[in-house]
Write an enzyme that holds these catalytic residues in place. Structure first.
Site, PDB file in Angstrom:
ATOM      1  N   THR A   1     -10.843 -30.877   0.493  1.00 51.93           N
ATOM      2  CA  THR A   1     -10.615 -29.431   0.352  1.00 51.93           C
ATOM      3  C   THR A   1     -11.923 -28.690   0.115  1.00 51.93           C
ATOM      4  O   THR A   1     -11.931 -27.467   0.069  1.00 51.93           O
ATOM      5  CB  THR A   1      -9.694 -29.145  -0.851  1.00 51.93           C
ATOM      6  OG1 THR A   1     -10.291 -29.716  -2.003  1.00 51.93           O
ATOM      7  CG2 THR A   1      -8.318 -29.708  -0.638  1.00 51.93           C
TER       8      THR A   1
ATOM      9  N   SER B   1     -15.422 -25.089   6.390  1.00 52.91           N
ATOM     10  CA  SER B   1     -15.719 -24.817   4.991  1.00 52.91           C
ATOM     11  C   SER B   1     -16.501 -23.529   4.809  1.00 52.91           C
ATOM     12  O   SER B   1     -16.825 -23.166   3.681  1.00 52.91           O
ATOM     13  CB  SER B   1     -16.512 -25.983   4.395  1.00 52.91           C
ATOM     14  OG  SER B   1     -17.743 -26.135   5.061  1.00 52.91           O
TER      15      SER B   1
ATOM     16  N   ARG C   1      -9.653 -16.809  -6.298  1.00 53.04           N
ATOM     17  CA  ARG C   1     -10.518 -17.814  -6.934  1.00 53.04           C
ATOM     18  C   ARG C   1     -11.952 -17.657  -6.398  1.00 53.04           C
ATOM     19  O   ARG C   1     -12.183 -17.566  -5.209  1.00 53.04           O
ATOM     20  CB  ARG C   1      -9.992 -19.213  -6.633  1.00 53.04           C
ATOM     21  CG  ARG C   1     -10.860 -20.347  -7.199  1.00 53.04           C
ATOM     22  CD  ARG C   1     -11.854 -20.877  -6.192  1.00 53.04           C
ATOM     23  NE  ARG C   1     -12.630 -22.008  -6.693  1.00 53.04           N
ATOM     24  CZ  ARG C   1     -13.685 -22.506  -6.048  1.00 53.04           C
ATOM     25  NH1 ARG C   1     -14.088 -21.981  -4.918  1.00 53.04           N
ATOM     26  NH2 ARG C   1     -14.351 -23.526  -6.557  1.00 53.04           N
TER      27      ARG C   1
HETATM   28  N1  GLY Z   1     -18.974 -25.002  -4.003  1.00 56.65           N
HETATM   29  C1  GLY Z   1     -18.103 -24.115  -3.360  1.00 56.65           C
HETATM   30  C2  GLY Z   1     -16.918 -23.744  -4.143  1.00 56.65           C
HETATM   31  O1  GLY Z   1     -16.547 -24.412  -5.089  1.00 56.65           O
HETATM   32  O2  GLY Z   1     -16.324 -22.751  -3.818  1.00 56.65           O
END
Ligand code: GLY
Length: 318
Positions: free
Chosen positions: A175, A50, A206
């Site tokens: 995700t 992540s 994004r």
């Molecule tokens: N909290 C991380 C994201 O939404 O990218």
């Protein structure tokens, strides 16, 4: 001068970084250096999908990183968004803060700064993360088909998780993921840092809450600091991190400020799987975690402890 007990808190995936940061804090290092080192540790870890190197790719298979850092002493802040080809997004965020007159650099500009500062470009995609990226296309019976708009493909791959899904229960289809740290040093200064590869399979470009000062990260020595993990679109819409610190400024206790920030999130149309977690610390080193879903924890460690400990995050009652 009063010497304060160092304290550091983080999201659940921050253990290794926390130990490195506490070593530095015990030696008298600054909270700012501590949160940067802590994030770098997690960014360099290929098993954390992540954050940083080995982060989950976007829908096209590219790893795009977001990060921010904030100094509670001066309210200085730096951030980068949608950076490709450089893994230590938090270092770059700090360079934005210290080497430019800006707060946030995105994509090409952030990459240009990295090159200018002599950072070595490196492919951030690991075989493991790419295999996971491909696997999801199979699980959802989706192809990268030029006839289908990319937004539709990304929407299908990032769609809210079904909490009854066996894969979700086995922890395999999440995700979302981010690491954040808030530290207090021996001088009593606070600093906060957040780093993430954002939502896996996201639409290219994004940007989540992590690099947005006020949404996913905020730090002010006078009142406290807050950092978010979870679905960034939620924290962006109600400025979660800054709101919590503002509630502290207005005189609320840490518990009440966190609950109020959760109430702000509650009015949003969050769907299943779209959760938000917050960690927060006050200038006296008191800390707490908050969440919109049950069963979430955070890590904390003080200079008097041998190892980080997990603590429950608070949910809104009822
Ligand atoms: N909290 C991380 C994201 O939404 O990218």
């Amino acid at each position: 001068m009063t010497q304060h007990m160092p304290v550091i808190i983080s999201s659940e995936n921050g253990r290794g970084g926390m130990l490195a940061a506490m070593h530095l804090l015990r030696e008298g290092g600054s909270a700012l250096d501590a949160v940067e080192i802590a994030c770098r540790y997690v960014e360099d870890d290929p098993t954390d999908h992540s954050v940083g190197y080995g982060g989950l790719p976007n829908v096209l298979g590219d790893v795009e990183l977001d990060a921010s850092i904030m100094d509670g002493r001066t309210l200085s802040a730096g951030a980068v968004a949608a950076v490709m080809g450089y893994g230590r997004a938090i270092r770059l965020a700090r360079q934005v803060m210290e080497q430019t007159p800006h707060v946030l650099l995105a994509a090409r500009g952030a990459e240009r700064l990295a090159a200018e500062l002599g950072e070595s470009p490196q492919d951030q995609r690991t075989d493991e993360a790419l295999a996971r990226w491909r696997e999801r296309f199979t699980e959802r019976s989706v192809d990268l088909d030029e006839q289908v708009p990319l937004r539709a493909i990304a929407a299908q791959l990032t769609q809210p998780l079904n909490l009854q899904d066996k894969l979700y229960k086995a922890g395999r289809v999440d995700t979302l993921g981010t690491v954040n740290f808030i530290a207090r040093d021996q001088q009593g200064n606070l600093a906060s840092a957040v780093s993430t590869s954002g939502i896996g399979w996201k639409y290219p470009g994004r940007v989540g809450d992590s690099p947005l000062i006020g949404a996913g990260n905020y730090c002010d020595n006078r009142y406290g600091a807050a950092g978010c993990t979870g679905m960034g679109e939620l924290a962006i819409r109600v400025s979660t991190a800054r709101s919590l610190v503002l509630y502290l400024k207005m005189g609320m206790s840490l518990l009440d400020a966190g609950l109020e920030a959760l109430r702000d999130l509650q009015v949003l149309d969050a769907r299943t799987g779209q959760y938000m977690n917050i960690v927060a610390m006050t200038p006296d080193g008191a800390h707490a975690g908050f969440t919109t879903v049950a069963g979430k924890q955070y890590l904390y460690m003080t200079g008097a402890m041998n190892a980080p400990q997990l603590a429950e995050r608070t949910l809104l009652p009822g």
